[in-house]
Design an enzyme around this catalytic site. Structure first.
Site, short mmCIF file in Angstrom:
data_model
loop_
_atom_site.label_atom_id
_atom_site.label_comp_id
_atom_site.label_asym_id
_atom_site.label_seq_id
_atom_site.Cartn_x
_atom_site.Cartn_y
_atom_site.Cartn_z
N HIS A 128 30.19 -38.14 -12.75
CA HIS A 128 29.34 -38.57 -13.87
C HIS A 128 27.90 -38.06 -13.81
O HIS A 128 27.29 -37.81 -14.85
CB HIS A 128 29.26 -40.10 -13.94
N HIS A 173 34.08 -39.99 -7.61
CA HIS A 173 34.24 -39.99 -9.07
C HIS A 173 32.91 -40.32 -9.76
O HIS A 173 32.48 -39.62 -10.68
CB HIS A 173 35.32 -40.97 -9.52
N GLU A 196 34.82 -39.80 -20.07
CA GLU A 196 35.78 -39.63 -18.97
C GLU A 196 36.67 -38.39 -19.12
O GLU A 196 36.93 -37.70 -18.14
CB GLU A 196 36.67 -40.87 -18.84
N SER A 202 36.27 -34.71 -11.60
CA SER A 202 36.40 -35.25 -10.25
C SER A 202 37.85 -35.18 -9.76
O SER A 202 38.15 -35.68 -8.68
CB SER A 202 35.87 -36.69 -10.20
FE FE Z 1 34.16 -42.95 -14.70
#
Ligand code: FE
Ligand code: PHE
Length: 293
Positions: free
Chosen positions: A134, A129, A175, A194
């Protein structure tokens, strides 16, 4: 990602800023294989769904490799592009530690990877993730500036006691953000890119609302951490996101928000710019638990 409510200092073996050695040579073949599996699953769903900036960043960083990336090598590539580095942390870190890293263009990433039986879902952010989700966006100069500005904004929100509102901005942009493009909606949020299932759900499922991004609207909207989102917010461009957040003084906004009520998660407001009005069928049916049963 940060979590409030921590007390005390860093765990045993961590530095004062909560960083730890990544311990790259300690990953097992199985752990590297888990990364490769996760990567290949996303490589199937993301073209045509993830935004250009993400796909370009993924390519520029060459994250496929043989498995879990070495943060030092990755950081050297990333630093040449936008000045950001990736540092290893044991998992969630206290808010003030998280903000300080972002404000200095350091992205704290968990160094552990999920187990092979948790490919579709786990609640804490692991290396897949944090790094796959990111880091590609941090190669984009505009998004890179936004993340740093958010770190500084976090320090300010803490001092004003409005982290609850600011955290929603992070959630619905960094997010779970969607981007409007001439070709249609695209994903830039790390929590989505993700996740194989949410990458499809967020764009194609009739259940969630998809609403135009408005700063104050977003900061009044609660979110869920345990299942697919019930509402996604669409920015017209990353430039717009940076411009609006950096040029707005949040102090008067926070004052207003202190007296304002939350907007229910499924609500559509009169002045919302509605991309899709969701049926909420997924959430009404019980969401993840119903699907798993
Ligand atoms: Fe995150
Ligand atoms: N402009 C915000 C403030 O005055 C700081 C900020 C910038 C917050 C970018 C989030 C993202 O607090």
């Amino acid at each position: 990602m940060s979590a409030g409510g921590f007390s005390g200092g860093p765990p045993e073996g961590a530095a004062a800023d909560w960083t730890i050695p990544q311990g790259w040579s300690a990953y097992t073949a199985q752990e590297h294989a888990t990364w490769v599996t996760l990567y290949e699953r996303q490589a199937e769903v993301l073209p045509g769904r993830a935004c250009e900036a993400f796909l370009k960043g993924l390519h520029a960083l060459d994250l496929h490799g043989e498995g879990i990336p070495d943060f030092e090598q990755l950081s050297d590539k990333l630093e040449r592009l936008t000045g950001w580095r990736v540092v290893a942390v044991p998992g969630l870190v206290p808010d003030e530690v998280f903000f300080d890293h972002l404000a200095h263009r350091r992205f704290p990433a968990g160094n552990f990877i999920r187990r092979a039986d948790q490919l579709d879902y786990l609640q804490e952010p692991d290396v897949f993730h944090d790094v796959f989700g990111h880091v590609p966006m941090l190669t984009d100069p505009v998004f890179a500036d936004y993340m740093q500005a958010y770190g500084k904004g976090g320090q300010r929100a803490m001092s004003m006691g409005r982290l609850r509102n600011l955290a929603r901005l992070y959630w619905y942009t960094v997010e779970f953000g969607l981007l409007g493009t001439p070709e249609g909606l695209r994903i830039y949020g790390a929590g989505i890119v993700s996740s194989r299932t949410e990458s499809v759900f967020c764009l194609e499922d009739p259940s969630p609302n998809r609403i135009g991004f408005d700063l104050e609207r977003v900061m009044r909207t609660p979110y869920r951490i345990d299942d697919f989102q019930q509402v996604y917010f669409v920015v017209p461009s990353l430039d717009h996101l940076l411009e609006v957040t950096v040029s707005t003084d949040f102090a008067p906004l926070y004052d207003r928000l202190a007296g304002a009520s939350d907007i229910p998660i499924t609500a559509v407001q009169p002045d919302d710019r509605v991309f899709t009005r969701g049926t909420q069928a997924y959430a009404k049916a019980g969401g993840r638990l119903a699907t798993a049963a």
